[in-house]
Write an enzyme that holds these catalytic residues in place. Structure first.
Site, PDB file in Angstrom:
ATOM      1  N   LYS A  54       0.846  -1.211   0.000  1.00 39.64           N
ATOM      2  CA  LYS A  54       0.000   0.000   0.000  1.00 39.64           C
ATOM      3  C   LYS A  54       0.873   1.250   0.000  1.00 39.64           C
ATOM      4  O   LYS A  54       0.601   2.210  -0.727  1.00 39.64           O
ATOM      5  CB  LYS A  54      -0.928  -0.001   1.225  1.00 39.64           C
ATOM      6  N   GLN A  98      -4.733  -0.934   9.737  1.00 43.41           N
ATOM      7  CA  GLN A  98      -4.592  -2.295   9.214  1.00 43.41           C
ATOM      8  C   GLN A  98      -5.178  -3.295  10.218  1.00 43.41           C
ATOM      9  O   GLN A  98      -4.803  -3.307  11.387  1.00 43.41           O
ATOM     10  CB  GLN A  98      -3.103  -2.603   8.955  1.00 43.41           C
ATOM     11  N   ASP A 121     -10.984   3.220   4.012  1.00 49.56           N
ATOM     12  CA  ASP A 121     -11.350   1.804   3.966  1.00 49.56           C
ATOM     13  C   ASP A 121     -12.872   1.629   3.957  1.00 49.56           C
ATOM     14  O   ASP A 121     -13.373   0.517   3.816  1.00 49.56           O
ATOM     15  CB  ASP A 121     -10.785   1.090   5.209  1.00 49.56           C
TER      16      ASP A 121
END
Ligand code: NAP
Length: 288
Positions: A54, A98, A121
């Site tokens: 990422k 994460q 997200d």
């Protein structure tokens, strides 16, 4: 029949190039480069690989990599204070926590501290609610990536029978909502579904996100269907999905490989969400 392989890496490359162009346009319009703050807590090996990929994609697209790493034994208050600091920082366009976080932490409480406009997200309650109501918001990356793959291959969705295997907050539920938004007739399967294969055989579009290697075989696929395999499993012979790809490819019309299918799209859509977030924060509408 041997199915066409859906090349997620190629479509993801195109999305990433479009994002890089969008970043250049934002700068040319007097804006500032979007900044992505990935937050990794601890040293989970798979998470470290995802985060590395990422971060690399973020800088390649011309965005600022504002990564933060906390030790595995960090306490809730310290992790929360970091999220609050990123939330208040105007250089941070998007925050990605994460998952999974170490077991002693309350990840839902940490996610709830991310402002909806920085939730790249698409996991906050507000963004999930906007999606459920079919309203504009930041949408989860993996399901958005699946829709982008289907669109790229001109897979008809309006009126199609779509079956989603899995009902997680991260993948299954938003996937079903995005397919519904595109006017598919959607069925969601889960661990209590009776006769999974029979339900899956109804699908013109079958999206599998169960986290069980090889769960879907050719007996669960309608001839000519499009099969999207979201699963990722690291085995001795490399990465595998939830679908028995070789056998299903004899029945389906199109199928995503693992690796090289949905995985690259997830990162590409994260970049797209970060650009969208930055534009909105800087007062520029989407596409401006
Ligand atoms: P998850 O939270 O574990 O959810 C799995 C879902 O599958 C649950 O809803 C579960 O049902 C259902 N399920 C389990 N066994 C089943 C069975 N035998 N038949 C039908 N449904 C069953 O997993 P997730 O986060 O959604 O992820 C799913 C997979 O996608 C994993 O392999 C993950 O690594 C992968 N993934 C890939 C990407 C990517 O970028 N490619 C991104 C995210 C996730 P219940 O609700 O009844 O328990």
């Amino acid at each position: 029949m041997t199915a066409q392989l859906i090349d997620g890496a190629a479509v993801a490359r195109q999305v990433r190039e479009d994002v890089a162009k969008g970043v250049a346009e934002l700068l040319a319009a007097g804006g500032t480069a979007p900044g992505l703050a990935t937050v990794l807590i601890g040293h989970d090996p798979a998470s470290e690989v995802y985060i590395r990929n990422k971060r690399r994609a973020c800088t390649t697209a011309g965005m600022a990599d504002l990564h933060q790493h906390l030790p595995a034994d960090v306490d809730q208050a310290t992790a929360a204070a970091l999220i609050d600091q990123l939330a208040a920082d105007p250089a941070v366009s998007g925050i990605l926590l994460q998952l999974p976080t170490p077991g002693h932490l309350d990840s839902e409480e940490l996610l709830s501290r991310i402002p909806d406009g920085k939730d790249v997200d698409g996991l906050t309650v507000a963004n999930a609610g906007l999606l459920a109501q079919g309203r504009s918001g930041l949408r989860p990356c993996t399901p958005s990536g699946v829709i982008a793959l289907l669109d790229h291959h001109d897979v008809p969705l309006s009126g199609a029978e779509a079956v989603v295997v899995g009902r997680s907050v991260l993948v299954g539920k938003p996937m079903a909502q995005l397919l519904l938004e595109r006017h598919a007739t959607v069925t969601i399967c889960h661990s209590r579904t009776r006769d999974l294969a029979a339900v899956c055989r109804r699908a013109d579009v079958l999206v599998v996100a169960a986290g069980i290697p090889g769960l879907i075989g050719p007996d669960a696929v309608k001839p000519g269907a499009t099969v999207i395999d979201v699963g990722i499993h690291r085995g001795e012979t490399g990465l595998h999905g939830d679908v028995d790809t070789a056998a299903v490819a004899e029945v389906a019309a199109r199928i995503t490989p693992v690796p090289g299918g949905v995985g690259p799209m997830t990162i590409a859509m994260l970049l797209a969400n970060t650009l969208t977030a930055a534009r909105r924060q800087q007062g520029l509408v989407d596409g401006a």
